[in-house]
Design a protein around this motif. Structure first.
Motif, PDB file in Angstrom:
ATOM      1  N   LEU A 172     101.258  75.915  13.499  1.00 18.91           N
ATOM      2  CA  LEU A 172      99.566  76.715  14.827  1.00 18.91           C
ATOM      3  C   LEU A 172      98.529  77.550  13.328  1.00 18.91           C
ATOM      4  N   GLY A 173      98.977  77.107  12.344  1.00 20.10           N
ATOM      5  CA  GLY A 173      98.059  78.082  11.222  1.00 20.10           C
ATOM      6  C   GLY A 173      97.964  79.214  11.293  1.00 20.10           C
ATOM      7  N   GLN A 174      98.790  80.163  11.950  1.00 19.31           N
ATOM      8  CA  GLN A 174      98.504  81.740  12.376  1.00 19.31           C
ATOM      9  C   GLN A 174      99.029  82.524  11.014  1.00 19.31           C
TER      10      GLN A 174
ATOM     11  N   PHE B 195      96.076  85.884   9.288  1.00 23.03           N
ATOM     12  CA  PHE B 195      95.191  86.554  10.477  1.00 23.03           C
ATOM     13  C   PHE B 195      94.116  87.220   9.166  1.00 23.03           C
ATOM     14  N   VAL B 196      93.110  87.226   9.936  1.00 22.61           N
ATOM     15  CA  VAL B 196      92.143  88.315   8.852  1.00 22.61           C
ATOM     16  C   VAL B 196      92.444  89.413   9.125  1.00 22.61           C
TER      17      VAL B 196
ATOM     18  N   GLY C  20      91.249  79.727  18.747  1.00 24.58           N
ATOM     19  CA  GLY C  20      91.747  80.678  17.626  1.00 24.58           C
ATOM     20  C   GLY C  20      91.558  82.080  18.053  1.00 24.58           C
TER      21      GLY C  20
ATOM     22  N   GLY D  93      93.387  84.327  18.016  1.00 22.31           N
ATOM     23  CA  GLY D  93      95.077  85.023  17.338  1.00 22.31           C
ATOM     24  C   GLY D  93      95.341  86.648  17.554  1.00 22.31           C
TER      25      GLY D  93
ATOM     26  N   GLU E 178      92.919  80.231  23.248  1.00 20.71           N
ATOM     27  CA  GLU E 178      93.707  80.273  22.069  1.00 20.71           C
ATOM     28  C   GLU E 178      94.936  79.893  22.621  1.00 20.71           C
TER      29      GLU E 178
ATOM     30  N   ASP F 243      94.952  74.539  24.658  1.00 24.68           N
ATOM     31  CA  ASP F 243      95.141  73.491  23.577  1.00 24.68           C
ATOM     32  C   ASP F 243      93.169  73.448  23.269  1.00 24.68           C
ATOM     33  N   ALA F 244      92.147  73.414  21.738  1.00 27.85           N
ATOM     34  CA  ALA F 244      90.976  73.481  22.293  1.00 27.85           C
ATOM     35  C   ALA F 244      90.757  71.929  21.824  1.00 27.85           C
TER      36      ALA F 244
ATOM     37  N   ASN G  91      87.685  81.225  13.074  1.00 26.79           N
ATOM     38  CA  ASN G  91      88.501  80.618  11.710  1.00 26.79           C
ATOM     39  C   ASN G  91      89.592  79.463  11.913  1.00 26.79           C
TER      40      ASN G  91
HETATM   41  N1  SAM Z   1      90.960  84.180  14.603  1.00 28.72           N
HETATM   42  C1  SAM Z   1      92.298  84.655  13.731  1.00 28.72           C
HETATM   43  C2  SAM Z   1      91.460  85.518  12.857  1.00 28.72           C
HETATM   44  O1  SAM Z   1      90.856  85.354  11.774  1.00 28.72           O
HETATM   45  O2  SAM Z   1      92.722  85.945  12.219  1.00 28.72           O
HETATM   46  C3  SAM Z   1      92.753  84.031  13.986  1.00 28.72           C
HETATM   47  C4  SAM Z   1      92.728  82.821  13.322  1.00 28.72           C
HETATM   48  S1  SAM Z   1      94.169  81.932  13.178  1.00 28.72           S
HETATM   49  C5  SAM Z   1      94.224  80.907  11.404  1.00 28.72           C
HETATM   50  C6  SAM Z   1      93.917  80.718  14.057  1.00 28.72           C
HETATM   51  C7  SAM Z   1      94.235  80.515  15.415  1.00 28.72           C
HETATM   52  O3  SAM Z   1      94.400  79.454  16.312  1.00 28.72           O
HETATM   53  C8  SAM Z   1      95.618  80.959  15.594  1.00 28.72           C
HETATM   54  O4  SAM Z   1      95.727  82.028  16.557  1.00 28.72           O
HETATM   55  C9  SAM Z   1      96.901  79.896  16.540  1.00 28.72           C
HETATM   56  O5  SAM Z   1      97.429  80.031  17.651  1.00 28.72           O
HETATM   57  C10 SAM Z   1      95.181  79.280  17.596  1.00 28.72           C
HETATM   58  N2  SAM Z   1      95.930  77.412  17.377  1.00 28.72           N
HETATM   59  C11 SAM Z   1      96.070  77.152  16.832  1.00 28.72           C
HETATM   60  N3  SAM Z   1      96.108  75.506  17.024  1.00 28.72           N
HETATM   61  C12 SAM Z   1      95.084  75.973  18.052  1.00 28.72           C
HETATM   62  C13 SAM Z   1      94.617  75.342  19.661  1.00 28.72           C
HETATM   63  N4  SAM Z   1      95.119  73.053  18.736  1.00 28.72           N
HETATM   64  N5  SAM Z   1      94.508  75.312  20.014  1.00 28.72           N
HETATM   65  C14 SAM Z   1      93.967  76.748  20.319  1.00 28.72           C
HETATM   66  N6  SAM Z   1      93.883  77.906  18.955  1.00 28.72           N
HETATM   67  C15 SAM Z   1      94.871  76.797  18.769  1.00 28.72           C
END
Ligand code: SAM
Length: 284
Positions: A25-27, A29-30, A55, A57, A76, A105-106, A122
């Motif tokens: 899920l590309g998690q 976090f900043v 997302g 997070g 999210e 899911d976006a 992000n």
């Molecule tokens: N915005 C936060 C930050 O900057 O710390 C988290 C960014 S992290 C790179 C990506 C976020 O997108 C995660 O919380 C993940 O669960 C969420 N995510 C992944 N696929 C997604 C989707 N298809 N639709 C919505 N959210 C999604």
């Protein structure tokens, strides 16, 4: 100003939730509040704006957005994160009534409770381009934004013809507006640290060169041209229009040299191809 989340708090939150960041899920976090403030500033978020964040997070960027925008809609996919976000926000700011969290899911978003004016996110790296294109298509009120994406993806989004990164993302993004590099972000500001570099891409929506029917044709032409990137257009477009003879006639009609490759054309050329196809009465 709200105190933003730092490294210790991000880790503590994850631990408290029993959350192991999911790679799929590309998690990432900043953990640096200054980076979040910088992104919000680059996006020129104002008190009139409704910000769309994909997302959120653990809420690093969400808190920075709530300091500037009239409202934030955060989408999210991970239900644990979606449930925790309002709690974290309420513990940090009195603006939690300005936040709407959607657990979805976006890529499947069709509507939102309020019309967003600016996209600040992000983005999850594995789906960043489809998410960005989907949002630009579905939410015409989004006038601009800043998204963080993998560096190579950023290079593809902003590339012009003749560049090695130029391709489907560059052309489809160009349909919607102007994309530009607005910054880069060090790996050290994430937890866990990703094994790719990140860049910030800014966009401003322009007037699309055609209507929705035209966009579909243009995107189909782009997909065909790049499915066989090394081939000349008369051959690359042959399946799309039925034969290479038809493709050659079509390209001549559009005023485009049939021996060129898809990477030599700009979005207006693909529009000329779509118009010529309609004039020739070739259906989709
Ligand atoms: N915005 C936060 C930050 O900057 O710390 C988290 C960014 S992290 C790179 C990506 C976020 O997108 C995660 O919380 C993940 O669960 C969420 N995510 C992944 N696929 C997604 C989707 N298809 N639709 C919505 N959210 C999604």
């Amino acid at each position: 100003m709200t105190t933003l989340l730092g490294a210790a708090e991000i880790r503590a939150l994850a631990e408290q939730m029993g959350l192991k960041p999911a790679k799929a899920l590309g998690q990432n976090f900043v953990i640096d509040g200054n980076v979040c403030r910088k992104i919000v500033k680059l996006a020129q978020v104002s008190p009139e704006d409704i910000a769309l964040e994909i997302g959120p997070g653990l809420g690093s960027l969400t808190l920075a957005l709530l300091d500037e925008a009239a409202g934030v809609v955060a989408v999210e996919i991970d239900s644990r994160l979606a449930m925790q976000l309002p709690i974290t926000v309420a513990a940090h700011t009195d603006k939690s009534a300005n936040l709407k969290v959607i657990n979805q899911d976006a890529l499947t978003l069709q509507e939102l409770p309020v019309a967003p004016s600016v996209l600040v996110a992000n983005l999850p790296y594995n789906v960043s381009v489809p998410v960005l294109l989907h949002l630009l298509e579905k939410f015409p009120t989004l006038r601009s934004g800043v998204v963080m994406v993998q560096a190579e993806v950023a290079d593809r989004l902003v590339a012009g013809p003749g560049r090695k990164d130029y391709g489907i993302p560059s052309l489809k993004a160009a349909w919607w507006g102007k994309m530009s590099h607005v910054g880069s972000v060090s790996r050290s500001v994430f937890w866990p640290s990703p094994n790719v570099d990140s860049k910030l891409v800014g966009f401003t929506r322009g007037t699309p060169p055609g209507d929705e029917a035209m966009r579909r044709e243009v995107f189909a032409a782009i997909d065909s041209a790049f499915a066989q990137r090394r081939k000349m257009l008369r051959s690359a477009l042959s399946n799309w229009v039925g034969s290479s003879a038809s493709a050659e006639t079509l390209l001549m009609k559009a005023g485009i040299d049939p021996t060129l490759r898809g990477e030599a054309l700009v979005i207006e050329d693909y529009c000329a191809i779509a118009r010529a196809k309609a004039e020739m009465g070739i259906g989709s």
